[in-house]
Write an enzyme that holds these catalytic residues in place. Structure first.
Site, PDB file in Angstrom:
ATOM      1  N   LYS A 196     -10.642 -17.030   9.987  1.00  0.00           N
ATOM      2  CA  LYS A 196     -10.398 -15.630   9.871  1.00  0.00           C
ATOM      3  C   LYS A 196      -8.967 -15.662  10.526  1.00  0.00           C
ATOM      4  O   LYS A 196      -8.661 -15.875  11.634  1.00  0.00           O
ATOM      5  CB  LYS A 196     -11.211 -14.805  10.717  1.00  0.00           C
ATOM      6  CG  LYS A 196     -10.824 -13.203  10.905  1.00  0.00           C
ATOM      7  CD  LYS A 196     -11.783 -12.475  11.353  1.00  0.00           C
ATOM      8  CE  LYS A 196     -11.250 -11.076  11.630  1.00  0.00           C
ATOM      9  NZ  LYS A 196     -12.286 -10.181  12.298  1.00  0.00           N
ATOM     10  N   LYS A 249     -11.243 -15.424   5.441  1.00  0.00           N
ATOM     11  CA  LYS A 249     -10.693 -14.030   5.367  1.00  0.00           C
ATOM     12  C   LYS A 249      -9.300 -13.670   5.979  1.00  0.00           C
ATOM     13  O   LYS A 249      -9.018 -14.498   6.746  1.00  0.00           O
ATOM     14  CB  LYS A 249     -11.695 -13.207   6.197  1.00  0.00           C
ATOM     15  CG  LYS A 249     -11.315 -11.979   6.732  1.00  0.00           C
ATOM     16  CD  LYS A 249     -12.289 -11.106   7.674  1.00  0.00           C
ATOM     17  CE  LYS A 249     -11.939  -9.733   7.867  1.00  0.00           C
ATOM     18  NZ  LYS A 249     -12.789  -9.208   8.892  1.00  0.00           N
TER      19      LYS A 249
HETATM   20  C1  PBG Z   1     -13.322  -7.215  13.459  1.00  0.00           C
HETATM   21  C2  PBG Z   1     -13.329  -7.246  12.061  1.00  0.00           C
HETATM   22  C3  PBG Z   1     -12.205  -6.900  11.573  1.00  0.00           C
HETATM   23  C4  PBG Z   1     -12.479  -6.790  10.259  1.00  0.00           C
HETATM   24  C5  PBG Z   1     -14.171  -7.190  10.061  1.00  0.00           C
HETATM   25  N1  PBG Z   1     -14.360  -7.556  11.399  1.00  0.00           N
HETATM   26  C6  PBG Z   1     -10.760  -6.460  11.903  1.00  0.00           C
HETATM   27  C7  PBG Z   1     -10.051  -7.116  12.877  1.00  0.00           C
HETATM   28  O1  PBG Z   1     -10.358  -8.265  12.850  1.00  0.00           O
HETATM   29  O2  PBG Z   1      -9.424  -6.433  13.715  1.00  0.00           O
HETATM   30  C8  PBG Z   1     -11.528  -6.585   8.947  1.00  0.00           C
HETATM   31  C9  PBG Z   1     -12.273  -5.997   7.738  1.00  0.00           C
HETATM   32  C10 PBG Z   1     -11.383  -5.321   6.718  1.00  0.00           C
HETATM   33  O3  PBG Z   1     -10.098  -5.457   7.100  1.00  0.00           O
HETATM   34  O4  PBG Z   1     -11.825  -5.234   5.785  1.00  0.00           O
HETATM   35  N2  PBG Z   1     -14.141  -7.867  14.111  1.00  0.00           N
END
Ligand code: PBG
Length: 324
Positions: A196, A249
Site C-alpha cells: 500500500k 493499492k
Molecule cells: C486507511 C485506508 C485508506 C483507504 C483504505 N483504507 C486511506 C488511507 O490510507 O489514508 C483508501 C481507499 C480509497 O482511497 O479508496 N486505512
C-alpha cells in the site's frame, strides 16, 4: 503486398475479438467497498465521490442484498466513527457493539453467503487520523499491532469472513493470524494490504470517513511510490505470515506492481481501484471529456490483465450492469 502474418485478422470483427480476448471481467472479480454511518435511513452522497454514498446500517443491509442479487459476492466494510468516540488508542475499534461489529452482524444475518471483509486500521477511530497509535510525532508500530490483532478478533467474533488490515505496520499479519488461531477463528481469512503506497489519490476516501491525518502524512508506514522491489518483499512476507490474499493499492498507477506481485506469490492477488481513481473518471465524464462506461470497463480490465484476481472498486455495481 505479401505478409506472412497479419495481426489484424484476429481483430476484424466483434465475434472474433471476443473469441480471442485474453481477459474477461465477471462479477466474481469484484469487491464492493461500503461506507457505513450511525443512524437510520441515512444515505449521504460523498462530495468528492459522485453517486457514492455513506449508508446507515439498515440501508447498508438493503444495499448488500441488492449487490448479492446482482452477482457481487464480496463487500469491504468501512465505518465512519463519531468524533466523540475517537482517541489515540482505538478503544472504540474493539467495542463488541461498535458500528463495525453491528454492521457485520446485520449483514451476515440478512445475507449469510455474502463474503464480508472488514477494514482493520485505526484511522477511522484515531483522533489524529493516523492508522496507528501516535507517540510524539511517531506512529508506533508494535503497540498498534497489538490493537490491530484484537480488532481483527473482534471482527471475526461479529462474523467477518475476512479481515483486511490496511495499516502497513510491520508484523501485523503474523500477529493477526496468531490472535485468530488462539481464539479459535480458524475460518477467518486475511486479505493483507501488502503493498500500500502513500498516495495522493486517497483524498476522496478521507473525505468519506473524515479521516485525513491531523498532522504529517503517512509516509513512515505506507510505501514510497518510487519503489518496486520493496512491494514484492512485503507481499512475500505477508504470505509467509499467513495472508490468504495480498493486495496492491492503489491500482491505476501501480499496474507494474500488480504484475510483479502476481508473479512472485502463490496466493490470489487483489488490487484496490481507489477513491481518487473513481473521482477522476467521474469528473472527466461529467465534463464530457471521456465516456464513463467505457472508461470503467477499460480500467477494470487493465487491472485484471495486470494480474489482479480480485478488484476492490466503487464501480463494482456499474461494471456488473455494463457486463450484463
Ligand atoms: C486507511 C485506508 C485508506 C483507504 C483504505 N483504507 C486511506 C488511507 O490510507 O489514508 C483508501 C481507499 C480509497 O482511497 O479508496 N486505512
Amino acid at each position: 503486398m505479401y505478409l506472412q502474418k497479419r495481426h489484424r485478422i484476429l481483430r476484424s470483427n466483434p465475434a472474433i475479438r471476443s473469441l480471442v480476448a485474453e481477459t474477461i471481467l465477471t462479477p466474481n472479480d469484484f469487491i464492493a467497498p461500503l461506507f457505513i454511518v450511525e443512524g437510520e435511513n441515512i444515505k449521504e452522497e460523498i462530495a468528492s465521490m459522485a453517486n457514492y454514498y455513506r449508508h446507515s446500517v439498515d440501508l447498508t443491509v438493503k444495499e448488500v442484498k441488492d449487490l448479492w442479487s446482482m452477482g457481487i459476492k464480496s463487500v469491504l466494510l468501512f465505518v465512519k466513527a463519531k468524533d466523540e468516540l475517537k482517541d489515540n488508542k482505538g478503544i472504540e475499534a474493539l467495542n463488541p457493539n461498535g458500528l463495525m461489529q453491528r454492521s457485520i452482524k446485520a449483514i451476515k444475518d440478512a445475507c449469510p453467503e455474502m463474503v464480508v471483509m472488514t477494514d482493520v486500521a485505526l484511522d477511522p477511530y484515531s483522533s489524529y487520523g493516523h492508522d496507528g497509535i501516535v507517540e510524539g510525532n511517531e506512529i508506533v508500530n508494535d503497540a498498534t499491532v497489538e490493537v490491530l490483532a484484537k480488532m481483527s478478533v473482534s471482527h471475526a467474533q461479529a462474523g467477518a469472513d475476512f479481515v483486511a488490515p490496511s495499516d502497513m505496520m510491520d508484523g501485523r499479519i503474523g500477529a493477526i493470524r496468531k490472535a485468530l488461531e488462539e481464539n479459535n477463528f480458524t475460518k477467518t481469512g486475511i486479505m493483507a494490504y501488502s503493498a500500500k503506497y502513500a498516495s495522493c489519490f486517497y483524498g476522496p476516501f478521507r473525505d468519506a470517513l473524515d479521516s485525513a491525518p491531523g498532522f504529517g502524512d503517512k509516509k513512515t508506514y505506507q510505501m514510497d511510490y518510487s519503489n518496486r522491489i520493496e512491494a514484492v518483499k512485503e507481499a512475500i512476507q505477508d504470505v509467509e505470515e499467513g495472508a490468504d490474499i495480498v493486495m496492491v493499492k492503489p491500482a491505476l498507477s501501480y499496474m507494474d506492481i500488480i504484475r510483479e506481485v502476481k508473479d512472485a506469490v502463490d496466493v490470489p492477488v487483489s488490487c484496490y481501484n481507489i477513491s481518487g481513481e473513481y473521482a477522476m473518471i467521474k469528473a472527466a465524464a461529467k465534463m464530457g471529456w471521456i465516456d464513463e462506461n467505457k472508461a470503467i470497463l477499460e480500467t477494470l480490465t487493465s487491472m485484471k490483465r495486470a494480474g489482479a484476481d480480485l478488484i476492490a472498486t466503487y464501480f463494482a455495481r456499474d461494471a456488473v450492469r455494463l457486463l450484463s
